[in-house]
Design a protein around this motif. Structure first.
Motif, mmCIF file in Angstrom:
data_model
loop_
_atom_site.group_PDB
_atom_site.id
_atom_site.type_symbol
_atom_site.label_atom_id
_atom_site.label_comp_id
_atom_site.label_asym_id
_atom_site.label_seq_id
_atom_site.Cartn_x
_atom_site.Cartn_y
_atom_site.Cartn_z
ATOM 1 N N SER A 59 38.529 45.886 40.569
ATOM 2 C CA SER A 59 38.312 47.122 39.440
ATOM 3 C C SER A 59 37.389 47.996 39.790
ATOM 4 N N ALA A 60 37.222 48.942 39.307
ATOM 5 C CA ALA A 60 36.771 50.321 39.686
ATOM 6 C C ALA A 60 35.162 49.458 40.069
ATOM 7 N N ASP A 61 34.217 48.838 39.310
ATOM 8 C CA ASP A 61 33.007 48.097 39.024
ATOM 9 C C ASP A 61 32.697 47.687 39.947
ATOM 10 N N HIS A 62 33.834 46.736 40.182
ATOM 11 C CA HIS A 62 33.081 45.328 41.131
ATOM 12 C C HIS A 62 34.647 45.632 42.228
ATOM 13 N N LEU A 64 35.096 45.161 45.590
ATOM 14 C CA LEU A 64 35.868 43.558 46.311
ATOM 15 C C LEU A 64 35.862 42.654 45.148
ATOM 16 N N GLY A 65 36.072 43.002 43.883
ATOM 17 C CA GLY A 65 36.141 41.650 42.538
ATOM 18 C C GLY A 65 34.617 40.947 42.745
ATOM 19 N N VAL A 66 34.720 39.569 42.031
ATOM 20 C CA VAL A 66 33.433 38.831 41.335
ATOM 21 C C VAL A 66 33.320 37.820 42.378
ATOM 22 N N GLU A 67 32.558 36.540 42.329
ATOM 23 C CA GLU A 67 32.462 35.194 42.948
ATOM 24 C C GLU A 67 33.078 34.505 41.069
ATOM 25 N N PRO A 68 33.923 33.456 42.548
ATOM 26 C CA PRO A 68 33.919 32.978 41.352
ATOM 27 C C PRO A 68 32.723 31.742 40.908
ATOM 28 N N GLY A 69 32.991 31.724 38.970
ATOM 29 C CA GLY A 69 32.235 30.689 38.638
ATOM 30 C C GLY A 69 30.575 31.368 38.450
ATOM 31 N N ASP A 73 28.624 40.100 41.605
ATOM 32 C CA ASP A 73 29.912 41.705 42.172
ATOM 33 C C ASP A 73 29.127 40.938 44.280
ATOM 34 N N LEU A 74 30.993 40.860 44.789
ATOM 35 C CA LEU A 74 31.189 40.408 45.475
ATOM 36 C C LEU A 74 31.370 41.356 46.711
ATOM 37 N N TYR A 255 37.872 35.415 47.734
ATOM 38 C CA TYR A 255 36.474 34.978 47.871
ATOM 39 C C TYR A 255 36.700 34.082 49.519
ATOM 40 N N VAL A 256 37.605 33.234 49.414
ATOM 41 C CA VAL A 256 37.328 32.625 51.475
ATOM 42 C C VAL A 256 37.230 33.684 52.386
ATOM 43 N N LEU A 257 38.328 34.201 52.260
ATOM 44 C CA LEU A 257 39.094 35.466 53.002
ATOM 45 C C LEU A 257 38.325 36.765 53.451
ATOM 46 N N LEU A 258 37.365 37.814 52.362
ATOM 47 C CA LEU A 258 36.257 38.291 52.959
ATOM 48 C C LEU A 258 35.213 37.773 53.805
ATOM 49 N N PRO A 259 34.252 36.523 53.518
ATOM 50 C CA PRO A 259 32.911 36.539 54.002
ATOM 51 C C PRO A 259 33.914 36.081 55.306
ATOM 52 N N ALA A 260 34.863 35.348 55.345
ATOM 53 C CA ALA A 260 35.715 34.290 56.871
ATOM 54 C C ALA A 260 36.339 36.019 58.118
ATOM 55 N N GLY A 261 36.508 36.182 56.657
ATOM 56 C CA GLY A 261 37.454 37.856 57.914
ATOM 57 C C GLY A 261 36.155 38.561 58.194
#
Length: 299
Positions: A59-62, A64-69, A73-74, A255-261
């Motif tokens: 979203s505009a505030d987040h 790259l999205g947010v962390e599940p659970g 902020d990711l 959530y997997v692809l961003l840190p792995a990438g």
């Protein structure tokens, strides 16, 4: 190196990553997000904590999205995680180089007993499984000991054997050359010869090895954090994020692809840049990755 497009691109990627890591607090203020702040309203509790919205809740505030659970902020966690990864990798590499160069010089310039003793100990250190020892050591260290410093010491003090072996071989080849004999005949001691005559000649191979060791240390930090014995929550780390992402890769692949990438791109950039540095410092050596070789042949 400027004639090598891949090396220039790798240097640009690393410069951008370092800039993001250094400005992480400013970026957090810019986005208005705290990397450790929970946002329960951004995850769907009925689905087990999956982020609300597309692509992990972007979203505009987040951004790259947010962390599940947790709803943290990711983006801010990723840039703060870059600080840990780079700090541990560079610090561990510095420890490796210092210990390895010192041991290699001592083995080559000392007497026969010292050389054999350091050589056998170096062989033992090379044969030891670093990850297994790292897990064992982190388990016995008090939990209040700073984890980044602990990882720097563990990785650096367990992986210096290859550096020592290389420095010893290079020093044995240099110590009988004319400029070293001239310094010895001038009355210079062993330490002065090592500092003023041998170390400048060892700079090129040591710098090359350091550029290769940085991605190795980064992968080691990510591996230890992935196994749960590295950086402890709430401090963000790419390896730690990958560890917690195991249960979310189906529900939230982002959530997997961003840190792995990011980890993959960073390690690849360090590898390409290290190969380019090695070839630039020793033109007789060809690039293992064929970085820029076509343009060099045309020139």
């Amino acid at each position: 190196m400027r004639r090598r497009p891949a090396a220039v691109a790798a240097a640009g990627v690393l410069a951008l990553l370092v800039l993001l890591a250094l400005t992480a607090p400013l970026l957090a203020q810019l986005t208005g997000q705290d990397p450790n702040a929970y946002h329960d309203d951004l995850v769907d509790s009925a689905r087990g904590g999956v982020p609300i919205g597309s692509f992990g809740g972007i979203s505009a505030d987040h951004w790259l999205g947010v962390e599940p659970g947790t709803g943290r902020d990711l983006f801010t966690r990723l840039v703060y995680g870059a600080r840990i990864s780079l700090l541990v990798a560079l610090g561990a590499t510095a420890v490796q180089i210092f210990v390895g160069v010192s041991a290699g010089l001592a083995a080559a310039l000392g007497n026969r007993f010292v050389g054999q003793l350091i050589g056998r100990f170096t062989d033992v250190m090379i044969a030891l499984p670093m990850l297994v020892l790292g897990i064992a050591l982190t388990a016995v260290v008090p939990p209040d000991f700073p984890r980044p410093l602990l990882l720097i010491l563990i990785i650096g003090l367990l992986d210096w054997g290859g550096t020592a072996r290389m420095v010893r071989a290079q020093t044995l080849a240099l110590r009988d050359l004319d400029f070293v004999d001239a310094a010895r005949l001038s009355g210079n001691g062993t330490l002065r010869i090592a500092r003023r005559e041998l170390l400048p000649s060892l700079a090129a191979p040591v710098i090359t090895l350091a550029a290769v060791k940085v991605p190795t240390a980064m992968v080691a930090e990510a591996s230890l954090s992935f196994l749960g014995v590295g950086v402890k929550p709430p401090t963000p780390s790419w390896g730690q994020m990958l560890s917690s992402a195991q249960t979310w890769f189906r529900a939230d692949p982002t959530y997997v692809l961003l840190p792995a990438g990011l980890l993959f791109v960073t390690v690849l950039a360090f590898t390409v840049l290290g190969d380019a540095v090695r070839t630039a410092l020793d033109p007789r050596e060809g690039s293992r990755l064929r970085v820029g070789t076509r343009r060099e042949r045309k020139g």
